[in-house]
Design a protein around this motif. Structure first.
Motif, short mmCIF file in Angstrom:
data_model
loop_
_atom_site.label_atom_id
_atom_site.label_comp_id
_atom_site.label_asym_id
_atom_site.label_seq_id
_atom_site.Cartn_x
_atom_site.Cartn_y
_atom_site.Cartn_z
N VAL A 1 -4.61 24.68 5.17
CA VAL A 1 -3.85 23.45 5.16
C VAL A 1 -3.50 23.05 3.84
N TYR A 2 -2.43 22.51 3.72
CA TYR A 2 -2.03 22.17 2.31
C TYR A 2 -1.91 20.64 2.22
N TYR A 3 -2.28 20.00 1.02
CA TYR A 3 -2.33 18.54 0.64
C TYR A 3 -1.84 18.49 -0.46
N CYS A 4 -1.08 17.31 -0.55
CA CYS A 4 -0.49 16.95 -1.97
C CYS A 4 -1.52 15.60 -2.32
N HIS A 5 -1.48 15.56 -3.63
CA HIS A 5 -2.26 14.43 -4.19
C HIS A 5 -1.65 13.89 -5.39
N ILE A 6 -1.62 12.66 -5.19
CA ILE A 6 -1.04 11.92 -6.49
C ILE A 6 -1.94 10.63 -6.77
N ARG A 7 -1.79 10.81 -8.40
CA ARG A 7 -2.65 9.91 -8.92
C ARG A 7 -1.69 8.91 -9.66
N SER A 8 -1.90 7.56 -9.36
CA SER A 8 -0.83 6.40 -9.62
C SER A 8 -1.86 5.42 -10.45
N GLY A 9 -2.01 5.50 -11.64
CA GLY A 9 -3.13 4.50 -12.39
C GLY A 9 -4.48 5.13 -12.01
N LEU A 10 -5.14 4.30 -11.56
CA LEU A 10 -6.50 4.21 -11.09
C LEU A 10 -6.58 4.81 -9.65
N ARG A 11 -5.48 4.54 -8.81
CA ARG A 11 -5.31 4.86 -7.34
C ARG A 11 -5.16 6.44 -7.18
N HIS A 12 -5.77 7.07 -6.47
CA HIS A 12 -5.48 8.68 -5.81
C HIS A 12 -4.91 8.28 -4.23
N TYR A 13 -3.78 8.90 -4.13
CA TYR A 13 -3.33 8.97 -2.83
C TYR A 13 -3.41 10.71 -2.30
N GLN B 1 0.89 -1.04 -0.03
CA GLN B 1 -0.05 -0.16 -0.11
C GLN B 1 0.89 1.48 0.15
N GLY B 2 0.76 2.24 -0.97
CA GLY B 2 1.60 3.26 -0.98
C GLY B 2 1.00 4.33 0.16
N GLN B 3 1.91 5.24 0.47
CA GLN B 3 1.82 6.21 1.26
C GLN B 3 2.33 7.58 0.94
N LEU B 4 1.80 8.83 1.37
CA LEU B 4 2.32 9.80 1.20
C LEU B 4 2.52 10.69 2.44
N VAL B 5 3.77 11.15 2.65
CA VAL B 5 3.97 12.00 4.01
C VAL B 5 4.53 13.26 3.52
N GLU B 6 3.72 14.34 4.12
CA GLU B 6 3.90 15.72 3.80
C GLU B 6 4.78 16.26 5.16
N SER B 7 5.65 17.30 4.78
CA SER B 7 6.41 18.15 5.91
C SER B 7 6.56 19.45 5.40
N GLY B 8 7.08 20.41 6.26
CA GLY B 8 7.31 21.70 5.71
C GLY B 8 6.57 22.91 6.15
N GLY B 9 5.33 22.54 6.70
CA GLY B 9 4.50 23.56 6.92
C GLY B 9 4.96 24.45 8.14
N GLY B 10 4.29 25.48 8.62
CA GLY B 10 4.62 26.36 9.69
C GLY B 10 4.05 27.80 9.79
N LEU B 11 4.47 28.40 10.53
CA LEU B 11 4.24 29.71 10.75
C LEU B 11 5.19 30.77 10.17
N VAL B 12 4.76 31.87 9.36
CA VAL B 12 5.83 32.66 8.63
C VAL B 12 5.14 34.02 8.54
N GLN B 13 5.92 34.91 8.21
CA GLN B 13 5.50 36.35 8.01
C GLN B 13 5.24 36.59 6.89
N PRO B 14 4.30 37.50 6.50
CA PRO B 14 4.08 37.94 5.14
C PRO B 14 5.24 38.41 4.67
#
Length: 113
Positions: free
Chosen positions: A90-102, A1-14
């Motif tokens: 909230v930011y999400y990554c989305h990957i399509r692999s063939g007919l599967r969506h992650y 089973q595939g998996q996505l792991v996100e990182s890098g968010g946080g608080l930043v000034q304009p």
């Protein structure tokens, strides 16, 4: 089973920058997208591309955000520069692999002084 792991968010000034990463495990990537969802709003597409095709960006982020990939690490990045308070979401990554969506688990980006 595939998996996505996100990182890098946080608080930043304009005007600041952040780089989000999305590491894909056991997934062969066809399409890559970054989406975001702000409080009280619908999820929207920020940037994305089909492997081998051109990259598309939402008008609101053109010239400020850049999507890129690291093939060796099977990781996708979203470089965000000149951030504005309206980029808070909230930011999400989305990957399509063939007919599967992650989907990644989401990472919070807050732009505030």
């Amino acid at each position: 089973q595939g998996q996505l792991v996100e990182s890098g968010g946080g608080l930043v000034q304009p005007g600041g920058s952040l780089r989000l990463s999305c590491a894909a495990s056991r997934i062969s990537i066809n399409d890559i997208e970054w989406h975001r969802q702000a409080p009280g709003k619908e999820r929207e597409l920020v940037a994305g591309f089909t492997v081998g095709d051109r990259i598309n960006y939402a008008d609101s982020v053109k010239g400020r955000f850049t999507i890129s990939g690291d093939n060796a690490a099977n990781t996708v990045h979203l470089q965000m520069n000149n951030l504005k308070p309206e980029d808070t979401a909230v930011y999400y990554c989305h990957i399509r692999s063939g007919l599967r969506h992650y989907w990644g688990q989401g990472t919070q980006v807050t732009v505030s002084s």
